[in-house]
Design an enzyme around this catalytic site. Structure first.
Site, PDB file in Angstrom:
ATOM      1  CE  LYS A  22      -6.505  10.238  13.039  1.00  0.00           C
ATOM      2  NZ  LYS A  22      -6.850   9.963  11.624  1.00  0.00           N
ATOM      3  CG  ASN A  23      -8.934   6.941  12.897  1.00  0.00           C
ATOM      4  OD1 ASN A  23      -8.793   8.099  12.491  1.00  0.00           O
ATOM      5  ND2 ASN A  23      -7.991   6.029  12.784  1.00  0.00           N
ATOM      6  CB  CYS A 115      -1.984  10.377   2.098  1.00  0.00           C
ATOM      7  SG  CYS A 115      -2.111   8.761   2.831  1.00  0.00           S
ATOM      8  N   PRO A 121      -7.259   4.626  -2.818  1.00  0.00           N
ATOM      9  CG  PRO A 121      -7.549   2.726  -4.112  1.00  0.00           C
ATOM     10  CD  PRO A 121      -6.594   3.373  -3.163  1.00  0.00           C
ATOM     11  CB  VAL A 122     -12.728   6.495  -2.608  1.00  0.00           C
ATOM     12  CG1 VAL A 122     -11.956   7.184  -1.492  1.00  0.00           C
ATOM     13  CG2 VAL A 122     -12.763   7.380  -3.870  1.00  0.00           C
ATOM     14  CG  LEU A 124     -13.055  -1.242  -2.394  1.00  0.00           C
ATOM     15  CD1 LEU A 124     -12.464  -1.960  -1.187  1.00  0.00           C
ATOM     16  CD2 LEU A 124     -13.419  -2.245  -3.481  1.00  0.00           C
ATOM     17  CG  ASP A 304      -4.234   3.377  12.182  1.00  0.00           C
ATOM     18  OD1 ASP A 304      -5.407   3.750  12.347  1.00  0.00           O
ATOM     19  OD2 ASP A 304      -3.695   3.310  11.064  1.00  0.00           O
ATOM     20  NE  ARG A 396      -4.067  14.622   9.151  1.00  0.00           N
ATOM     21  CZ  ARG A 396      -4.365  14.222   7.926  1.00  0.00           C
ATOM     22  NH1 ARG A 396      -3.443  14.120   7.017  1.00  0.00           N
ATOM     23  NH2 ARG A 396      -5.598  13.904   7.610  1.00  0.00           N
TER      24      ARG A 396
END
Ligand code: EPZ
Length: 417
Positions: A22-23, A115, A121-122, A124, A304, A396
């Site tokens: 998935k990743n 989540c 955050p984004v 970076l 994970d 997911r």
């Protein structure tokens, strides 16, 4: 909503085929936005997040097709807007920023909310893209990015080896003018898979898999066919499933080379893992003992896999300490495991797990993807019946996990809640 009903206490035995990652698949699908011409991906897992991504690519003007694990994407008529109602369901949508800016000079992406596991955050991503000449405004909850002409190559030191940030910048730098140096880049195998795909399309990238990645921008990327790497986290989850049920599994297409930190910790617990010609063989081996785990960026122990190994530690002899250093709230599985008889105490980002003789089935609530996997593992080992609710989280990242588990002896079924 749906739940999984598990009758625990049955050792698993048989062969499991590990699906595509998935990743790796998510950034690769977004990378197709940077490619001029059709792209074919094989070994694509059938997951909710993949379908969400294909829907988003179509809204961005691509044509997509998904059949029997093969996805075709063509970016015939790109438009720059990723709408909130899709982005809110999948944070990885922010990965369209880099390729859209590189290809169109413009991108308008709904700001992904936080989540369950953290604010995520984004900043970076944005700081690095600004260094390449992008200008961002925040309007009505959307990030709107523009750049005059092409993005320019830059020297970019990351405060943290962000996986998504590294991926966004690889896609942006591939088409930028001049050279980009990513310093303190993420080393995850999925980042390497993305870099290898971009190189197969004509990008000039070196150093992927190390902390310093060099990219020489090119004018255009041409479409190609690419096989997605197997999912190391799904594989790690099934290694835990064999051990926690005291069974034996053979995992086909298991990327053990990318699971060194996990395999080493499991072996330290007493799990027996061996690479054979047919795949990776795994069983409990000796009595399980508690170990200490600290999650770290690759090649450290992956966050994970934290929830999954914690489920196993609940049934190990002695005590183990788990430190979660990547996300600020990734212990949502702990109170649910407690309902099944686990003895875990929390102190901020540290969990102390005291092994117990056995777990008992109970109704439990999934909260995020890997917490859900942890509850399924506990249910497989518990005495009695476990109802894992809200398993849309699980869908997911795991391709019909009940089918794979049922095929190796688990008594597990999907029901409507
Ligand atoms: C990727 O998320 C994975 N998702 C996650 O997997 C994984 O847990 C994570 O990498 C770490 O390995 C995908 O690949 C789709 P990060 P990502 O950017 O890219 C902070 C799963 O279960 N950060 O490395 O979001 C952030 O808040 C999912 O499959 C900033 O502060 O991870 C977090 O604390 C969950 N600012 C830490 O860095 C930024 O701009 C790691 O984030 C970016 C990140």
């Amino acid at each position: 909503m749906e739940k999984l009903v598990i009758e625990g206490g049955r050792p698993l035995a048989g062969t499991v085929r590990i699906s595509g990652s998935k990743n790796a698949a998510l950034p690769l699908l977004f990378a197709a936005l940077a490619v001029d011409g059709p792209v074919t991906f094989t070994n694509v897992p059938r997951l909710r997040d993949i379908h969400t991504t294909l829907k988003l690519l179509e809204i961005l003007g691509c044509t997509t097709a998904f059949d029997q694990g093969t996805v075709r994407v063509d970016t015939v008529g790109l438009t720059p807007e990723a709408p909130y109602d899709l982005v809110k369901t999948m944070r990885a949508s922010v990965l369209c920023l880099g390729p859209l800016l590189a290809r169109l000079g413009e991108a308008r992406v709904a700001l992904p909310g936080g989540c369950a596991i953290g604010a995520r955050p984004v900043d970076l991503h944005l700081k690095a893209l600004e260094a390449m000449g992008a200008v961002f405004e925040l309007e009505d909850g959307y990030i709107r990015g523009t750049c005059q002409g092409r993005l320019r190559g830059a020297h970019i030191p990351f405060d943290f080896p962000t996986v998504g940030g590294t991926e966004n910048l690889l896609m942006a730098a591939a088409l930028a003018e001049g050279e980009t140096l990513l310093v303190n880049a993420a080393r995850e195998p999925e980042v390497v898979d993305l870099a290898n795909f971009l190189a197969a399309c004509g990008a000039k990238i070196s150093g992927q898999g190390t902390s310093i990645i060099r990219v020489e921008g090119v004018e255009r990327l041409a479409g190609c066919a690419y096989r997605i790497m197997p999912d190391r986290i799904e594989a790690g989850t099934f290694l835990c499933a064999a051990a926690i049920t005291d069974g034996e599994l053979l995992l086909e297409d298991c990327p053990l080379g990318e699971l060194e930190a996990v395999a080493s910790k499991l072996r330290e617990m007493g799990v027996w893992i061996e690479e054979t010609a047919g795949g990776v063989l795994c069983r409990r081996g000796t009595e399980l003992v508690g170990v200490n785990v600290t999650t770290l960026p690759f090649p450290g122990f992956p966050t994970d896999m934290q929830a999954q190994i914690m489920a196993l530690m609940c049934l190990a002899k002695g005590t183990g300490v788990v430190k979660e250093t990547i996300f600020e709230n990734r212990f949502m599985h702990v109170p649910e495991l407690g309902r099944m008889g686990a003895r875990i105490s929390l102190d901020g980002r540290t969990a102390v797990v005291r092994g117990v003789a056995g777990l008992t089935g109970a109704p439990v609530m999934a909260s995020d993807l890997r917490a859900s996997a942890s509850l399924v593992l506990a249910g497989l080992a518990a005495r009695g019946t476990t109802h894992v609710q809200r398993i849309y989280h699980l869908d997911r990242g795991y391709e019909r996990i009940e089918n794979k588990l049922g095929a190796v002896g688990a008594v597990i079924r999907r029901e409507r809640e």
